[in-house]
Design a protein around this motif. Structure first.
Motif, short mmCIF file in Angstrom:
data_model
loop_
_atom_site.label_atom_id
_atom_site.label_comp_id
_atom_site.label_asym_id
_atom_site.label_seq_id
_atom_site.Cartn_x
_atom_site.Cartn_y
_atom_site.Cartn_z
N ARG A 102 0.88 -1.15 0.02
CA ARG A 102 -0.02 -0.05 -0.14
C ARG A 102 0.92 1.28 0.09
N SER A 140 -4.27 8.15 0.95
CA SER A 140 -3.90 7.23 0.14
C SER A 140 -3.46 7.77 -1.38
N GLU A 181 -4.71 7.03 -4.11
CA GLU A 181 -5.86 7.18 -4.82
C GLU A 181 -6.40 8.55 -4.56
N LYS A 182 -6.76 8.81 -3.19
CA LYS A 182 -7.17 10.18 -2.86
C LYS A 182 -6.45 11.41 -3.52
N TRP A 239 -12.37 7.40 -10.66
CA TRP A 239 -11.59 6.87 -9.58
C TRP A 239 -12.27 6.09 -8.63
N LYS A 241 -11.98 2.56 -9.94
CA LYS A 241 -10.31 2.08 -9.87
C LYS A 241 -10.16 1.76 -8.45
N THR A 242 -10.96 2.18 -7.35
CA THR A 242 -10.56 1.94 -6.08
C THR A 242 -11.31 0.95 -5.30
N ASN A 246 -10.95 -0.66 -2.60
CA ASN A 246 -11.27 -0.69 -1.02
C ASN A 246 -11.99 0.41 -0.68
N ILE A 305 -11.25 3.54 1.56
CA ILE A 305 -10.92 4.74 0.91
C ILE A 305 -11.77 5.45 0.14
N ARG A 306 -12.69 4.52 -0.66
CA ARG A 306 -13.71 5.39 -1.26
C ARG A 306 -14.57 6.08 -0.13
N GLU A 313 -8.38 -2.36 -10.90
CA GLU A 313 -7.25 -2.59 -9.92
C GLU A 313 -5.87 -2.57 -10.55
#
Length: 673
Positions: free
Chosen positions: A288, A318, A320-321, A344, A347-348, A350, A353-354, A529
């Protein structure tokens, strides 16, 4: 050289290797014993079977099979250790010879001897460090073994490899107007700066000791400043961008469950480098990764040391964020932001995290958090621009499609490719056949052509075969060898150049998911992913084996479930801009095994497959007829036919192919019979 480390890691069981020297006892998920490298009264030596790594909690020694052999045999470098392992396990190493080893050892001795002269004058280095905010310059100059060149008035920073050996150095000129400020020593057999991380020799031991985090910073003094602040698990990539070689170094020495924190310089250059650095890391490591944004006005970790702030005052999120926020800043309209956020979310995988993203977006857009949460789950859309198209807009799309020179996706079988003129992204191809027809072998040959000859990025979602079976058949196809030969190779743990080449390409171009009961939504998440974490460019093709095993809507009847899922394939292809290729079983009631022809109406349980597909191929092999004698089967064993039953942009016909069940090869039939 990196390939040799991967080859050894995949072929050598570290647990068995160490077990020859150390009495190991299982304790939970690890094996423990007395450390062979120091007087160990209590078992402080641990072997992690899953990661093929060892670590001593007493003396700090850590590493993989190469490290263990090098340390236990007192070899001067990992090259001798690799040679011993290669000879023992019958492995073919690349670009390694005895003379090369001797030259490299001599070069390291030369570098060390020359650096000793600079190190003797380290008092000047200590004074300079104190001017940069280091409270104990003498201590830090010793920690990083800094020296001083009085002739050039330069701080001399030694570059050490992962084992703490001096292999190169960097001059940091101290004159205010010096240009350039930094000068590296010449690259050599032992010093390739783009494959090394400054401070990594110390960081890897601390990470192994605490097993929680690795921090990556840009500059030498940033790395030293992190140590001054008590964060010793830090290494510097000493450039604007992380290289593939540096990412591989992390992959080799750092366990996959260790969190990586990327700390870019807090300026335009640092921010612009983040996306590329994340992509480089995600191609190599499974860890991660989070991004650390320093407080306003603080450029880097060295500035942080000089300020009243601490690392805990930085913003950590993260990757992604972080990239979501960056992408939103480039949007011109709110509708564009909705599209970016929706992409996004896909693509995420988790969910937590979303959820973090949703909280940020709800505040940014001034929307209810419940609405944004549903939006990030793909359940609602927020005021998107109209999707209604005029005839003129559609014609513009047609012109763009006609003029698009992007190479079409080919099966690798010329007669089929000529008939279809190649397939395109956003299209769907179903391949149908009875049991024993060879449709799975057909799919694997297509995958092989896609990754090895067209350089396509592929996701293979298999609900029936385990990943190891897929790899075994691809090895058969690649080496033109029988299943028995392939299994003998696997039993011996041996790899030749052909297998190494195939596995390197698969690691770069292909990801497999062999979970059962996958839904179309699951496959979309898996693909996203892979796009973020594995591929250098987004996936080109999704292969699914096979349709009837997909998780479908249990609230509908059989016809509705399969029809709905068939239509979902088209949406999947369009949303992800991929070609979707799906295997499907035909009705069993017609009998005859895999020897009989299929029709457009043959697809099991649904006619929506024919309606939904852009291409429908039928596979059959006459030799699979159970009523044939052995002599009759032998006479036609290599015959295979592909029916082009639906071809949106071309003709329909039967194509004769050549099939070899022993090596899993399917080729054009012309000239083979």
């Amino acid at each position: 050289m990196n390939n040799n480390f991967d080859l050894i890691k995949s072929a050598v069981s570290l647990l068995d290797l160490i077990g020859e020297d150390v009495a190991l006892k299982k304790s939970g998920r690890i094996y423990k014993g007395a450390c062979p490298f120091h007087d160990d009264n209590t078992p402080s030596f641990a072997v992690y079977e899953q990661d093929n790594r060892f670590h001593c909690f007493g003396c700090g020694e850590t590493g993989d099979a190469v490290d263990y052999v090098m340390k236990s045999r007192s070899y001067p470098s990992h090259l001798e250790a690799m040679q011993e392992l290669a000879q023992r396990y019958n492995l073919q190493l690349q670009d390694v010879d005895t003379e090369s080893i001797k030259r490299k050892n001599a070069k390291k001795k030369e570098e060390k001897d020359e650096f000793i002269g600079y190190y003797r004058r380290r008092a000047e280095a200590a004074r300079y460090l104190e001017s940069r905010g280091f409270t104990d310059g003498e201590l830090n100059s010793k920690t990083f073994a800094l020296g001083y060149d009085d002739q050039e008035n330069a701080l001399v920073i030694p570059f050490m490899n992962a084992y703490g050996e001096v292999v190169g150095r960097v001059h940091r000129y101290l004159e205010e107007d010096a240009q350039p400020k930094y000068k590296n020593s010449a690259e050599s057999e032992v010093f390739q700066k783009n494959e090394m991380l400054f401070g990594f020799d110390k960081a890897r031991k601390e990470v192994a000791q605490q097993d929680d985090a690795l921090y990556l910073v840009e500059g030498y003094f940033d790395c030293m400043a992190m140590y001054q602040m008590g964060v010793g698990k830090t290494a510097a990539y000493a450039s604007a961008h992380i290289t593939d070689g540096q990412a591989h170094l992390i992959k080799r020495h750092i366990k996959s469950d260790v969190k990586i924190y990327l700390i870019p310089d807090n300026d335009d250059s640092g921010w612009k480098s983040v996306r590329k650095n994340l992509r480089t890391l995600r191609k190599q490591v499974k860890n991660r990764v989070s991004v650390v944004t320093l407080p306003d006005g603080i450029k880097d970790a060295n500035d942080l040391l000089l300020s009243d702030y601490e690392l805990k005052d930085a913003q950590i999120e993260s990757f992604e964020k972080y990239l979501l926020r960056e992408d939103l800043e480039n949007c011109l309209e709110i509708e564009d932001e909705y599209d970016v956020a929706f992409d996004w979310a896909k693509k995420t995988p988790n969910a937590m995290i979303r959820g973090d993203m949703a909280e940020y977006l709800a505040e940014r857009w001034d929307k209810p958090i419940a609405t944004v949460n549903d939006f990030m789950k793909g359940q609602v859309k927020l005021n998107h621009a109209s999707k209604l198209k005029t005839g003129t807009e559609a014609y513009i799309n047609l012109v763009e499609r006609t003029q698009d020179k992007t190479p079409k996706i080919k099966t690798g079988l010329k007669p089929i490719d000529m008939m279809t003129s190649g397939m395109m992204k956003k299209e769907v191809c179903f391949i149908q056949g009875k049991s024993g027809s060879g449709k799975t072998t057909m799919l694997l040959n297509w995958i092989y052509h896609a990754i090895m000859h067209e350089g396509r990025n592929v996701l293979f979602s298999t609900l029936e075969m385990p990943a190891e079976s897929i790899i075994g058949q691809l090895i058969q196809r690649h080496n033109s060898e029988t299943k028995g030969k392939m299994e003998q190779r696997a039993d011996e743990g041996s790899f030749d150049e052909g297998v190494a080449e195939l596995l390197d390409t698969i690691d770069k171009r292909m990801r497999m998911v062999d979970e059962d009961s996958q839904s179309v939504e699951d496959i979309e998440h898996f693909t996203n992913e892979a796009n973020v974490n594995a591929f250098d460019e987004p996936a080109d093709i999704i292969f699914i084996d096979y349709f009837q095993y997909l998780k479908m809507n249990e609230g509908a009847n059989s016809y509705e479930r399969t029809s709905e899922t068939a239509r979902a394939m088209k949406g999947l292809a369009k949303r992800l801009n991929v070609l979707v290729v799906v295997l499907t079983q035909v009705n069993r009631m017609s009998g005859g095994g895999g020897s009989g022809k299929t029709t457009k109406e043959s697809s099991k349980d649904t006619s929506s497959i024919e309606d939904t597909s852009d291409y429908l191929l039928g596979i059959y092999r006459p030799a699979s007829d159970p009523n044939l004698t052995e002599d009759e089967k032998q006479a036609i064993q290599h015959e295979m036919y592909c029916q082009v039953l639906k071809n949106r942009f071309g003709a329909e016909a039967d194509v004769k192919l050549w099939f070899d069940g022993m090596t899993k090869k399917i080729e054009d039939g012309k000239g083979r019979f």
